[in-house]
Motif scaffolding. Sequence first.
Motif, PDB file in Angstrom:
ATOM      1  N   GLY A 119      49.748  48.224  35.873  1.00  0.00           N
ATOM      2  CA  GLY A 119      49.249  46.889  35.551  1.00  0.00           C
ATOM      3  C   GLY A 119      48.172  46.393  36.492  1.00  0.00           C
ATOM      4  N   ILE A 120      46.965  46.924  36.356  1.00  0.00           N
ATOM      5  CA  ILE A 120      45.867  46.374  37.154  1.00  0.00           C
ATOM      6  C   ILE A 120      44.650  46.110  36.282  1.00  0.00           C
ATOM      7  N   LYS A 121      43.845  45.145  36.720  1.00  0.00           N
ATOM      8  CA  LYS A 121      42.616  44.824  35.998  1.00  0.00           C
ATOM      9  C   LYS A 121      41.494  44.695  37.027  1.00  0.00           C
ATOM     10  N   VAL A 122      40.405  45.413  36.781  1.00  0.00           N
ATOM     11  CA  VAL A 122      39.274  45.364  37.710  1.00  0.00           C
ATOM     12  C   VAL A 122      38.236  44.394  37.148  1.00  0.00           C
ATOM     13  N   ASN A 123      38.005  43.302  37.856  1.00  0.00           N
ATOM     14  CA  ASN A 123      36.991  42.309  37.450  1.00  0.00           C
ATOM     15  C   ASN A 123      35.743  42.523  38.294  1.00  0.00           C
ATOM     16  N   ILE A 124      34.597  42.672  37.638  1.00  0.00           N
ATOM     17  CA  ILE A 124      33.374  42.820  38.433  1.00  0.00           C
ATOM     18  C   ILE A 124      32.348  41.756  38.017  1.00  0.00           C
ATOM     19  N   ASN A 125      31.454  41.481  38.920  1.00  0.00           N
ATOM     20  CA  ASN A 125      30.393  40.514  38.645  1.00  0.00           C
ATOM     21  C   ASN A 125      29.224  40.837  39.574  1.00  0.00           C
ATOM     22  N   SER A 126      28.070  40.258  39.281  1.00  0.00           N
ATOM     23  CA  SER A 126      26.966  40.407  40.226  1.00  0.00           C
ATOM     24  C   SER A 126      26.459  39.038  40.637  1.00  0.00           C
ATOM     25  N   VAL A 185      30.141  42.071  43.199  1.00  0.00           N
ATOM     26  CA  VAL A 185      31.408  41.587  43.766  1.00  0.00           C
ATOM     27  C   VAL A 185      32.512  42.004  42.796  1.00  0.00           C
ATOM     28  N   PHE A 186      33.706  42.202  43.315  1.00  0.00           N
ATOM     29  CA  PHE A 186      34.806  42.612  42.420  1.00  0.00           C
ATOM     30  C   PHE A 186      36.157  42.207  42.984  1.00  0.00           C
ATOM     31  N   GLU A 187      37.106  42.083  42.075  1.00  0.00           N
ATOM     32  CA  GLU A 187      38.489  41.818  42.467  1.00  0.00           C
ATOM     33  C   GLU A 187      39.409  42.659  41.599  1.00  0.00           C
ATOM     34  N   ILE A 188      40.475  43.147  42.204  1.00  0.00           N
ATOM     35  CA  ILE A 188      41.450  43.912  41.434  1.00  0.00           C
ATOM     36  C   ILE A 188      42.719  43.071  41.344  1.00  0.00           C
ATOM     37  N   GLU A 189      43.096  42.797  40.109  1.00  0.00           N
ATOM     38  CA  GLU A 189      44.174  41.853  39.841  1.00  0.00           C
ATOM     39  C   GLU A 189      45.409  42.627  39.385  1.00  0.00           C
ATOM     40  N   ALA A 190      46.582  42.177  39.808  1.00  0.00           N
ATOM     41  CA  ALA A 190      47.814  42.772  39.280  1.00  0.00           C
ATOM     42  C   ALA A 190      48.146  42.052  37.980  1.00  0.00           C
ATOM     43  N   VAL A 192      50.905  42.690  36.443  1.00  0.00           N
ATOM     44  CA  VAL A 192      52.349  42.897  36.338  1.00  0.00           C
ATOM     45  C   VAL A 192      53.012  41.558  35.997  1.00  0.00           C
ATOM     46  N   LYS A 193      54.009  41.601  35.107  1.00  0.00           N
ATOM     47  CA  LYS A 193      54.701  40.376  34.679  1.00  0.00           C
ATOM     48  C   LYS A 193      55.392  39.684  35.868  1.00  0.00           C
ATOM     49  N   ASP A 194      55.398  38.358  35.850  1.00  0.00           N
ATOM     50  CA  ASP A 194      56.085  37.554  36.873  1.00  0.00           C
ATOM     51  C   ASP A 194      55.577  37.785  38.293  1.00  0.00           C
ATOM     52  N   PHE A 195      54.342  38.177  38.426  1.00  0.00           N
ATOM     53  CA  PHE A 195      53.849  38.481  39.769  1.00  0.00           C
ATOM     54  C   PHE A 195      53.609  37.218  40.588  1.00  0.00           C
ATOM     55  N   GLY A 196      53.354  36.137  39.908  1.00  0.00           N
ATOM     56  CA  GLY A 196      53.081  34.894  40.647  1.00  0.00           C
ATOM     57  C   GLY A 196      51.590  34.656  40.783  1.00  0.00           C
ATOM     58  N   SER A 197      51.254  33.585  41.478  1.00  0.00           N
ATOM     59  CA  SER A 197      49.851  33.168  41.493  1.00  0.00           C
ATOM     60  C   SER A 197      48.991  34.006  42.443  1.00  0.00           C
ATOM     61  N   GLN A 198      49.614  34.620  43.455  1.00  0.00           N
ATOM     62  CA  GLN A 198      48.824  35.429  44.399  1.00  0.00           C
ATOM     63  C   GLN A 198      48.705  36.853  43.855  1.00  0.00           C
ATOM     64  N   VAL A 252      45.944  38.709  43.224  1.00  0.00           N
ATOM     65  CA  VAL A 252      44.777  39.550  43.520  1.00  0.00           C
ATOM     66  C   VAL A 252      45.172  40.572  44.590  1.00  0.00           C
ATOM     67  N   LEU A 253      45.185  41.827  44.189  1.00  0.00           N
ATOM     68  CA  LEU A 253      45.594  42.884  45.121  1.00  0.00           C
ATOM     69  C   LEU A 253      44.510  43.176  46.143  1.00  0.00           C
ATOM     70  N   GLY A 254      43.270  42.919  45.756  1.00  0.00           N
ATOM     71  CA  GLY A 254      42.180  43.183  46.695  1.00  0.00           C
ATOM     72  C   GLY A 254      40.844  42.810  46.103  1.00  0.00           C
ATOM     73  N   GLY A 255      39.850  42.803  46.964  1.00  0.00           N
ATOM     74  CA  GLY A 255      38.513  42.462  46.472  1.00  0.00           C
ATOM     75  C   GLY A 255      37.456  42.848  47.480  1.00  0.00           C
ATOM     76  N   GLY A 256      36.240  42.755  47.049  1.00  0.00           N
ATOM     77  CA  GLY A 256      35.159  43.106  47.963  1.00  0.00           C
ATOM     78  C   GLY A 256      33.816  42.953  47.295  1.00  0.00           C
ATOM     79  N   GLY A 257      32.842  43.619  47.859  1.00  0.00           N
ATOM     80  CA  GLY A 257      31.515  43.529  47.290  1.00  0.00           C
ATOM     81  C   GLY A 257      30.459  43.989  48.272  1.00  0.00           C
ATOM     82  N   ARG A 258      29.225  43.764  47.859  1.00  0.00           N
ATOM     83  CA  ARG A 258      28.086  44.178  48.675  1.00  0.00           C
ATOM     84  C   ARG A 258      27.716  43.045  49.629  1.00  0.00           C
ATOM     85  N   TYR A 259      27.352  43.408  50.859  1.00  0.00           N
ATOM     86  CA  TYR A 259      26.919  42.387  51.837  1.00  0.00           C
ATOM     87  C   TYR A 259      25.716  42.936  52.592  1.00  0.00           C
TER      88      TYR A 259
END
Length: 421
Positions: A158-165, A266-271, A273-279, A281-288
């Motif tokens: 159960g993960i979702k990779v969100n990306i943006n620029s 920039v990107f974030e990887i979201e869990a 998984v059911k009932d995971f709660g509001s926190q 986001v398993l991780g994130g990052g991007g270009r700097y």
Amino acid sequence: MITKQKGTNDIYGIEAKKWQYINNLIDELCEKYNYNFIRTPVFEATELFHRGVGETTDIVTKETYDFIDRGERNITLRPEGTAGVVRSYIENKMYGEAIQPIKLYYNETMYRYERPQSGRDREFVQFGIEVLGSSDPLIDAEVISLPVNLFKLLGLKGIKVNINSLGDTQSRNNYKKILVDYFKPHIDELCEDCRIRLEKNPLRILDCKVDKDNELLKNAPRIIDYLNKESSDRFEKVKEYLDLMEIEYVVNPKIVRGLDYYNHTVFEIEATVKDFGSQNVLGGGGRYDNLVQELGGPSTSCMGFAGGLERLIMALDKEDIALNLNLTTDCYIMYVNDEEKKYAVTLSQELRMNGFKTEIESMSRSLKSQFKNADRLNTKMLIILNSEDIKNGVINIKDNLTKEEKKIKETEIIDYLDANI
Ligand code: HAM
């Protein structure tokens, strides 16, 4: 009784075994990607985070652990790993090394003075990777792929990779103006923090936790519609490489990230998984690409990621993923009298130095209780010493699974264990 501080955790027992398992996997995967381990200090000059992470970010304004040390220096416990790595990169002149880009990873404790809740701690562990010195969009895809592959190897579904620029500086400045024009007439509908953000850092309004359900935010102009050609071509390349790596993602224009140093991807990887709660986001990052220069180094393109291990373990638990933990013991050395004990001490040294996970009785238990204890430790081979055998130069060994019992010459014990464990 003195208890642990709010938002901190003791990791022990089976929980610690999970941590070790994941840490090993991180080491192995980073090795495959050719990233080298870096350890930077837990505390740094406060100024590093003000300049690095950003004066207007929540992390710096509300969440750092700051103190003045005995030498009157302003010190901060690191709230994240990137600023310290960049400081080290500049200070150690890594930009001058023969092998480029510099690819680093860390797996260490971070400190944020937050309101503790599930998945949000004051002391937590971040696993992070940073690539310094390459502007190739291939690196953006590589940095996104590494944590995704880590999660896959762990069996997490159960993960979702969100990306943006966020584009380059020109695209971002242009977009900021559009955003300010959009929000200004509705300033009264925004939360107190967002009113400040409108002046200081309008992009951050888009990931406001308070205003997130406000229609105004939902209908706001999207940065990807305002990227200049260079930035949007670059983003297309990142997506193309992700497709080639078969990394699934969704383009999510709401991802702007809570730290100031980002540009382009920039990107974030979201869990998911059911009932995971509001926190979730398993991780994130991007270009700097500007941070090295802002902290006094040469112009250097960089890309990185960090993920929280507490949250990752929570996600694995919620999905009921059983990790392949080693909960067995190779040998348990049993004895009853002092002569046997001395022999046991010598033997334990030999077995351990030959690579066998060995337990030696240390509670003066009866032989019966030693058998029970060996079972609790999932022991494979029971070594049951007795004075008679010692005199004869043999060792009594019992396979705890088949229950087969044998006397082996003491000189052949290592070969026997090698063949039978
Ligand atoms: P961040 O989004 O602030 O990014 O943190 C990354 C991850 O660390 C979060 O997604 C979350 O999993 C975990 N995390 C953050 N705060 C907490 C907390 N209070 N309790 C538990 N887990 C937490 C950064 O830190 C950037 N340095 C990432 C990066 C590296 N960007 C480029 N390179």
